[in-house]
Design an enzyme around this catalytic site. Structure first.
Site, PDB file in Angstrom:
ATOM      1  N   LYS A 133       0.853  -1.185   0.000  1.00 53.95           N
ATOM      2  CA  LYS A 133       0.000   0.000   0.000  1.00 53.95           C
ATOM      3  C   LYS A 133       0.893   1.242   0.000  1.00 53.95           C
ATOM      4  CE  LYS A 133      -4.317   0.655   2.541  1.00 53.95           C
ATOM      5  NZ  LYS A 133      -4.852   0.575   3.909  1.00 53.95           N
TER       6      LYS A 133
HETATM    7  C1  E4P Z   1      -8.230   1.357   4.179  1.00 52.44           C
HETATM    8  O1  E4P Z   1      -7.423   0.659   3.624  1.00 52.44           O
HETATM    9  C2  E4P Z   1      -7.976   2.090   5.433  1.00 52.44           C
HETATM   10  O2  E4P Z   1      -7.242   1.251   6.289  1.00 52.44           O
HETATM   11  C3  E4P Z   1      -9.219   2.468   6.177  1.00 52.44           C
HETATM   12  O3  E4P Z   1     -10.384   2.104   5.480  1.00 52.44           O
HETATM   13  C4  E4P Z   1      -9.230   3.827   6.743  1.00 52.44           C
HETATM   14  O4  E4P Z   1     -10.442   4.024   7.412  1.00 52.44           O
HETATM   15  P1  E4P Z   1     -10.658   5.166   8.496  1.00 52.44           P
HETATM   16  O5  E4P Z   1     -11.015   6.419   7.784  1.00 52.44           O
HETATM   17  O6  E4P Z   1     -11.814   4.661   9.321  1.00 52.44           O
HETATM   18  O7  E4P Z   1      -9.390   5.273   9.296  1.00 52.44           O
END
Ligand code: E4P
Length: 213
Positions: free
Chosen positions: A83
């Site tokens: 990522k």
């Molecule tokens: C996605 O890959 C992220 O880890 C995640 O959905 C972020 O979500 P949040 O806005 O609840 O931190």
């Protein structure tokens, strides 16, 4: 639509994997930090629990450092998806890792054109964060619809992975809009499963069965 779970909590992953619900897992540095364990230790365990893409995020922000960190993460297990944040160096790192057949999830996407650029850079997944847009009074689901339309207009194969899910309605509308993947926190997974009428119906069936004995 594929279901990923958005957590680094291996107990939660084990629980939902046992129900056959998980096609993959997403983590991020904040989720890893909550575990108090190292990213590598968590990713190894998660890859044993779920047979599908497991996103592990780099913390470097410069292209070469991102590539080096990403390739090391990809060495952990064939299912690791690296990522990277949607910044210029992240796009360059995405292009380079994709050329080496490493799957890349471009994260922190907040606009349709950012998603278009990630696809051009060869991203395997694009992660629009819809809950964070809703938090600002914007419409996260509109972003999902726009990305779907743009990707379909040009036959782009990057998978639309809806992230930052805050509600069961987010999951329902992501599915209606044609998302390829949703990544869902454990709390919302539980909310998706449960319905009060299921619980009262079951209670009544069991009571009627008991009364008949
Ligand atoms: C996605 O890959 C992220 O880890 C995640 O959905 C972020 O979500 P949040 O806005 O609840 O931190």
């Amino acid at each position: 639509m594929k279901f990923f779970i958005d957590t680094a909590d291996t107990d939660a992953i084990r629980r939902f994997a046992a129900m056959g619900l998980l096609d993959g897992v997403t983590t991020n540095p904040s989720l890893i930090a909550k575990t108090g364990r190292s990213r590598e230790e968590v990713i190894v365990e998660v890859c044993d629990l779920v047979d599908g893409p497991v996103s592990a995020e780099v913390v470097a922000v410069e292209r070469q450092a991102m590539v080096d960190e990403g390739l090391a993460l990809a060495e952990i297990h064939p299912n690791v998806t690296v990522k990277v944040p949607l910044i210029p160096d992240g796009l360059a790192a995405c292009r380079e890792m994709t050329a080496s057949n490493v799957k890349v999830n471009v994260t922190l996407c907040f606009s349709p054109v950012q998603a278009l650029l990630a696809a051009k850079a060869g991203a395997t997944f694009i992660s629009p964060f819809i809950g964070r847009l809703d938090d600002l009074g914007q419409d996260g689901l509109e972003l999902v619809a726009d990305i779907r339309e743009i990707y379909d207009n040009y036959g782009l194969e990057t998978e639309l992975l809806v992230a930052s899910i805050r509600s069961t309605a987010h999951v329902r509308y992501a599915a209606k809009l044609g998302a390829d993947v949703v990544t869902v926190p454990p709390k919302i997974m539980d909310q998706l499963i449960h319905h009060p009428l299921t619980d009262t119906g079951l209670k009544q069936f069991l009571a009627d069965h008991e009364a008949q004995q």
